[in-house]
Motif scaffolding. Structure first.
Motif, mmCIF file in Angstrom:
data_model
loop_
_atom_site.group_PDB
_atom_site.id
_atom_site.type_symbol
_atom_site.label_atom_id
_atom_site.label_comp_id
_atom_site.label_asym_id
_atom_site.label_seq_id
_atom_site.Cartn_x
_atom_site.Cartn_y
_atom_site.Cartn_z
ATOM 1 N N PHE A 27 -3.935 -14.318 -10.750
ATOM 2 C CA PHE A 27 -2.614 -13.718 -10.864
ATOM 3 C C PHE A 27 -1.762 -14.551 -11.810
ATOM 4 C CE2 PHE A 27 -3.998 -12.516 -6.593
ATOM 5 C CZ PHE A 27 -3.696 -11.172 -6.561
ATOM 6 N N HIS A 28 -0.684 -13.958 -12.292
ATOM 7 C CA HIS A 28 0.356 -14.681 -13.026
ATOM 8 C C HIS A 28 1.643 -14.515 -12.236
ATOM 9 C CE1 HIS A 28 -1.755 -15.879 -16.659
ATOM 10 N NE2 HIS A 28 -2.462 -14.782 -16.467
ATOM 11 N N ARG A 29 2.170 -15.646 -11.771
ATOM 12 C CA ARG A 29 3.401 -15.642 -10.987
ATOM 13 C C ARG A 29 4.523 -15.040 -11.832
ATOM 14 N NH1 ARG A 29 3.258 -20.671 -10.112
ATOM 15 N NH2 ARG A 29 2.306 -20.657 -8.062
ATOM 16 N N PRO A 30 5.247 -14.064 -11.275
ATOM 17 C CA PRO A 30 6.336 -13.449 -12.049
ATOM 18 C C PRO A 30 7.464 -14.448 -12.297
ATOM 19 C CG PRO A 30 6.274 -12.553 -9.827
ATOM 20 C CD PRO A 30 5.109 -13.471 -9.963
ATOM 21 N N HIS A 31 8.018 -14.388 -13.496
ATOM 22 C CA HIS A 31 9.141 -15.256 -13.833
ATOM 23 C C HIS A 31 9.969 -14.558 -14.888
ATOM 24 C CE1 HIS A 31 6.902 -16.355 -17.486
ATOM 25 N NE2 HIS A 31 5.858 -16.440 -16.711
ATOM 26 N N PRO A 32 11.217 -14.819 -15.093
ATOM 27 C CA PRO A 32 12.009 -15.854 -14.421
ATOM 28 C C PRO A 32 12.467 -15.446 -13.029
ATOM 29 C CG PRO A 32 13.406 -14.719 -15.978
ATOM 30 C CD PRO A 32 12.012 -14.131 -16.112
ATOM 31 N N ASN A 33 12.429 -14.165 -12.685
ATOM 32 C CA ASN A 33 12.851 -13.784 -11.332
ATOM 33 C C ASN A 33 11.624 -13.650 -10.442
ATOM 34 O OD1 ASN A 33 11.706 -11.233 -11.665
ATOM 35 N ND2 ASN A 33 13.567 -10.418 -12.554
ATOM 36 N N LYS A 34 11.846 -13.391 -9.160
ATOM 37 C CA LYS A 34 10.746 -13.361 -8.210
ATOM 38 C C LYS A 34 10.291 -11.953 -7.853
ATOM 39 C CE LYS A 34 12.063 -17.767 -6.325
ATOM 40 N NZ LYS A 34 12.515 -18.529 -5.185
ATOM 41 N N ALA A 35 10.800 -10.964 -8.562
ATOM 42 C CA ALA A 35 10.389 -9.586 -8.282
ATOM 43 C C ALA A 35 8.914 -9.419 -8.646
ATOM 44 C CB ALA A 35 11.244 -8.616 -9.078
ATOM 45 N N ALA A 36 8.157 -8.783 -7.785
ATOM 46 C CA ALA A 36 6.746 -8.514 -8.067
ATOM 47 C C ALA A 36 6.664 -7.185 -8.815
ATOM 48 C CB ALA A 36 5.950 -8.460 -6.771
ATOM 49 N N PHE A 37 6.179 -7.240 -10.016
ATOM 50 C CA PHE A 37 6.112 -6.050 -10.848
ATOM 51 C C PHE A 37 4.991 -5.134 -10.379
ATOM 52 C CE2 PHE A 37 9.291 -7.737 -13.426
ATOM 53 C CZ PHE A 37 9.025 -9.070 -13.662
ATOM 54 N N PHE B 195 0.800 -1.216 0.000
ATOM 55 C CA PHE B 195 0.000 0.000 0.000
ATOM 56 C C PHE B 195 0.838 1.273 0.000
ATOM 57 C CE2 PHE B 195 -3.145 -3.100 1.086
ATOM 58 C CZ PHE B 195 -4.285 -2.634 0.455
ATOM 59 N N SER B 196 2.137 1.151 -0.265
ATOM 60 C CA SER B 196 2.994 2.332 -0.295
ATOM 61 C C SER B 196 3.266 2.773 -1.727
ATOM 62 C CB SER B 196 4.321 2.035 0.413
ATOM 63 O OG SER B 196 5.088 1.130 -0.359
ATOM 64 N N ASN B 197 3.832 3.936 -1.845
ATOM 65 C CA ASN B 197 4.300 4.437 -3.136
ATOM 66 C C ASN B 197 5.747 4.836 -2.963
ATOM 67 O OD1 ASN B 197 1.983 4.305 -4.860
ATOM 68 N ND2 ASN B 197 1.078 5.840 -3.514
ATOM 69 N N PRO B 198 6.686 4.474 -3.782
ATOM 70 C CA PRO B 198 6.459 3.641 -4.953
ATOM 71 C C PRO B 198 6.160 2.202 -4.543
ATOM 72 C CG PRO B 198 8.797 3.951 -4.647
ATOM 73 C CD PRO B 198 8.108 4.783 -3.599
ATOM 74 N N LEU B 199 5.434 1.539 -5.415
ATOM 75 C CA LEU B 199 5.079 0.147 -5.168
ATOM 76 C C LEU B 199 6.324 -0.727 -5.267
ATOM 77 C CD1 LEU B 199 1.934 0.047 -7.428
ATOM 78 C CD2 LEU B 199 1.985 0.311 -4.966
ATOM 79 N N ASN B 200 6.451 -1.634 -4.335
ATOM 80 C CA ASN B 200 7.584 -2.553 -4.398
ATOM 81 C C ASN B 200 7.236 -3.836 -3.678
ATOM 82 O OD1 ASN B 200 8.190 -2.267 -1.517
ATOM 83 N ND2 ASN B 200 8.856 -0.213 -2.060
ATOM 84 N N GLY B 201 8.066 -4.842 -3.820
ATOM 85 C CA GLY B 201 7.850 -6.100 -3.132
ATOM 86 C C GLY B 201 8.388 -7.264 -3.925
ATOM 87 N N LYS B 202 8.354 -8.406 -3.323
ATOM 88 C CA LYS B 202 8.762 -9.649 -3.968
ATOM 89 C C LYS B 202 7.612 -10.643 -3.839
ATOM 90 C CE LYS B 202 13.718 -9.108 -3.392
ATOM 91 N NZ LYS B 202 14.053 -8.866 -4.757
ATOM 92 N N TRP B 203 7.378 -11.393 -4.886
ATOM 93 C CA TRP B 203 6.220 -12.276 -4.936
ATOM 94 C C TRP B 203 6.169 -13.297 -3.792
ATOM 95 C CZ3 TRP B 203 1.543 -12.153 -6.165
ATOM 96 C CH2 TRP B 203 0.787 -13.322 -6.231
ATOM 97 N N PRO B 204 7.259 -13.965 -3.412
ATOM 98 C CA PRO B 204 7.158 -14.923 -2.295
ATOM 99 C C PRO B 204 6.661 -14.267 -1.003
ATOM 100 C CG PRO B 204 9.207 -15.268 -3.459
ATOM 101 C CD PRO B 204 8.601 -13.994 -4.003
ATOM 102 N N LYS B 205 7.029 -13.023 -0.770
ATOM 103 C CA LYS B 205 6.554 -12.317 0.423
ATOM 104 C C LYS B 205 5.065 -12.003 0.305
ATOM 105 C CE LYS B 205 10.938 -10.276 1.778
ATOM 106 N NZ LYS B 205 11.650 -9.035 2.112
ATOM 107 N N VAL B 206 4.625 -11.655 -0.898
ATOM 108 C CA VAL B 206 3.203 -11.374 -1.116
ATOM 109 C C VAL B 206 2.395 -12.647 -0.895
ATOM 110 C CG1 VAL B 206 1.480 -10.683 -2.838
ATOM 111 C CG2 VAL B 206 3.659 -9.450 -2.680
ATOM 112 N N GLU B 207 2.875 -13.767 -1.444
ATOM 113 C CA GLU B 207 2.194 -15.051 -1.248
ATOM 114 C C GLU B 207 2.106 -15.405 0.236
ATOM 115 O OE1 GLU B 207 2.137 -18.522 -4.432
ATOM 116 O OE2 GLU B 207 4.193 -17.881 -3.978
ATOM 117 N N ALA B 208 3.196 -15.228 0.964
ATOM 118 C CA ALA B 208 3.210 -15.534 2.400
ATOM 119 C C ALA B 208 2.194 -14.677 3.145
ATOM 120 C CB ALA B 208 4.611 -15.340 2.970
ATOM 121 N N LEU B 209 2.095 -13.411 2.784
ATOM 122 C CA LEU B 209 1.111 -12.522 3.402
ATOM 123 C C LEU B 209 -0.308 -13.017 3.128
ATOM 124 C CD1 LEU B 209 0.101 -9.886 4.747
ATOM 125 C CD2 LEU B 209 0.285 -8.835 2.476
ATOM 126 N N LEU B 210 -0.595 -13.363 1.869
ATOM 127 C CA LEU B 210 -1.937 -13.831 1.523
ATOM 128 C C LEU B 210 -2.296 -15.083 2.318
ATOM 129 C CD1 LEU B 210 -1.913 -13.215 -2.338
ATOM 130 C CD2 LEU B 210 -3.024 -11.838 -0.563
#
Length: 102
Positions: free
Chosen positions: A65-75, A24-39
């Protein structure tokens, strides 16, 4: 109400809380595994679909959702979609804006 706020905070560890704040911050940032863990910590149910597609259901609301690949950065768009999903699932009703912006 205060009970739902306490419930969500009880389910989340400090890493989950930081991830939620990042979503919920700006700029948006994060990594997908952390987002999944939160959910998962919030009680969302994941359904694997074909390829990198997956769905989460939380409080009766489903989001694809579409899991980000090849890296785990959440776009940016994935983080925006996650933000909207959590809002639609009623998460913000139990968490104050002050907590999200802390």
């Amino acid at each position: 109400n205060n009970d739902s706020k306490k419930c969500y905070r009880w389910l989340m560890n400090s890493k989950h809380q930081k991830t939620l704040q990042a979503i919920f911050s700006n700029p948006l940032n994060g990594k997908w595994p952390k987002v999944e863990a939160l959910l998962f910590a919030l009680g969302a149910v994941k359904t694997e679909r074909s390829g990198s597609a997956l769905s989460f259901t939380l409080n009766g609301v489903r989001e694809d959702f579409h899991r980000p690949h090849p890296n785990k950065a959440a776009f940016r768009n994935l983080i925006k979609d996650t933000r909207q999903f959590l809002t639609n699932a009623g998460l913000l009703a139990g968490i104050t804006k002050a907590f999200l912006l802390a």
